[in-house]
Design a protein around this motif. Structure first.
Motif, PDB file in Angstrom:
ATOM      1  N   UNK A   1      16.731   0.563 -12.822  1.00 53.23           N
ATOM      2  CA  UNK A   1      15.359   1.026 -12.673  1.00 53.23           C
ATOM      3  C   UNK A   1      15.106   1.641 -11.316  1.00 53.23           C
ATOM      4  N   UNK A   2      15.736   1.113 -10.274  1.00 51.41           N
ATOM      5  CA  UNK A   2      15.524   1.666  -8.942  1.00 51.41           C
ATOM      6  C   UNK A   2      16.200   3.021  -8.798  1.00 51.41           C
ATOM      7  N   UNK A   3      17.407   3.187  -9.338  1.00 54.26           N
ATOM      8  CA  UNK A   3      18.041   4.511  -9.272  1.00 54.26           C
ATOM      9  C   UNK A   3      17.200   5.522 -10.033  1.00 54.26           C
ATOM     10  N   UNK A   4      16.588   5.068 -11.141  1.00 56.55           N
ATOM     11  CA  UNK A   4      15.718   5.963 -11.895  1.00 56.55           C
ATOM     12  C   UNK A   4      14.456   6.307 -11.132  1.00 56.55           C
ATOM     13  N   UNK A   5      13.852   5.323 -10.470  1.00 58.14           N
ATOM     14  CA  UNK A   5      12.643   5.583  -9.684  1.00 58.14           C
ATOM     15  C   UNK A   5      12.958   6.520  -8.519  1.00 58.14           C
TER      16      UNK A   5
ATOM     17  N   UNK B   1       2.470   5.265  -8.629  1.00 58.55           N
ATOM     18  CA  UNK B   1       3.403   4.183  -8.919  1.00 58.55           C
ATOM     19  C   UNK B   1       4.552   4.800  -9.716  1.00 58.55           C
ATOM     20  N   UNK B   2       5.601   5.193  -9.008  1.00 57.00           N
ATOM     21  CA  UNK B   2       6.722   5.891  -9.641  1.00 57.00           C
ATOM     22  C   UNK B   2       7.701   4.824 -10.148  1.00 57.00           C
ATOM     23  N   UNK B   3       7.842   4.760 -11.468  1.00 51.22           N
ATOM     24  CA  UNK B   3       8.479   3.609 -12.107  1.00 51.22           C
ATOM     25  C   UNK B   3       9.595   4.051 -13.048  1.00 51.22           C
TER      26      UNK B   3
ATOM     27  N   UNK C   1       8.767   2.766  -6.912  1.00 54.20           N
ATOM     28  CA  UNK C   1       8.523   3.285  -5.572  1.00 54.20           C
ATOM     29  C   UNK C   1       7.081   3.768  -5.552  1.00 54.20           C
ATOM     30  N   UNK C   2       6.280   3.202  -4.670  1.00 57.43           N
ATOM     31  CA  UNK C   2       4.878   3.593  -4.541  1.00 57.43           C
ATOM     32  C   UNK C   2       4.754   4.604  -3.408  1.00 57.43           C
TER      33      UNK C   2
END
Length: 220
Positions: A194-198, A34-36, A56-57
């Motif tokens: 958060x999505x750009x970081x994931x 679970x990449x968060x 992103x899982x």
């Protein structure tokens, strides 16, 4: 023997949590990452709040299983520091325009995604600042009657530690990125989510896996 005792202890102290088969490499299909990455109103979980969540899982090889992103209205926007606003672009009116959710709705949607994307896998929480992200997620979950330990394994995968083990003893993400030939994560507060970081975390994980594989091959 020690490994068996640790696994038994974890199962005894967290009976609701499916810890998965140890070690993961012996049953890779039973595990996932679970990449968060989260954005917040400050640095202190429980006082400051999460304002967006990207995840992103993947399987253990970094193959994507699903992705998720939401913005969240904090209950106390007045606690947002100017420092974090300059990093993540948080603004109450902008969040309203971007259709940010209440905390309760955010938890409901995230757990629905988590259940669908993880399936039967035990998910290993993976992040760049793993304890920071974990603590903010747990604070949000507990606020709405849930718990981190009910949905993720006890262990965390901290990406700087993974980089350190791969021969990159740096902590700052731009330095680690440079050592791997990656671009640093965006510093534009309107693009930094958060999505750009994931997404950046996943690129880093894949680059580290390739580096580790190359090092292993060179040693053969």
């Amino acid at each position: 023997m020690i490994r068996s005792l640790i696994a038994a202890f974890l199962l005894a102290t967290a009976p609701t949590l499916a810890q998965g088969a140890f070690p993961p490499q012996e049953n890779r299909e039973a595990w996932g990452l679970a990449i968060v990455d989260v954005e917040t109103t400050g640095l202190e979980a429980g006082h400051h709040e999460m304002i967006d969540l990207g995840a992103i899982y993947t399987d253990l090889d970094g193959n994507e299983l699903g992705r998720f992103f939401i913005r969240i209205h904090p209950d106390h926007p007045e606690r947002a520091t100017e420092f974090v606003r300059s990093i993540n672009g948080f603004d109450e009116e902008r969040w309203t325009e971007l259709e940010a959710l209440t905390g309760a709705d955010a938890v409901e949607r995230f757990l629905a995604f988590h259940a669908e994307a993880s399936g039967e896998r035990t998910m290993l929480f993976t992040a760049y600042n793993a304890w920071f992200d974990r603590n903010f997620l747990d604070a949000l979950l507990q606020q709405h009657g849930e718990s981190f330990r009910d949905h993720f394994t006890y262990f965390l995968l901290d990406l700087p530690s993974l980089a350190w083990g791969a021969g990159i003893p740096d902590m700052m993400n731009a330095d680690v990125a440079g050592a791997l030939g990656l671009e640093a994560e965006t510093s534009d507060p309107l693009e930094h989510t958060g999505l750009s970081g994931a997404e950046w975390n996943l690129a880093l994980y894949r680059a580290l896996q390739a580096r580790i594989a190359a090092q292993a091959g060179a040693g053969d």
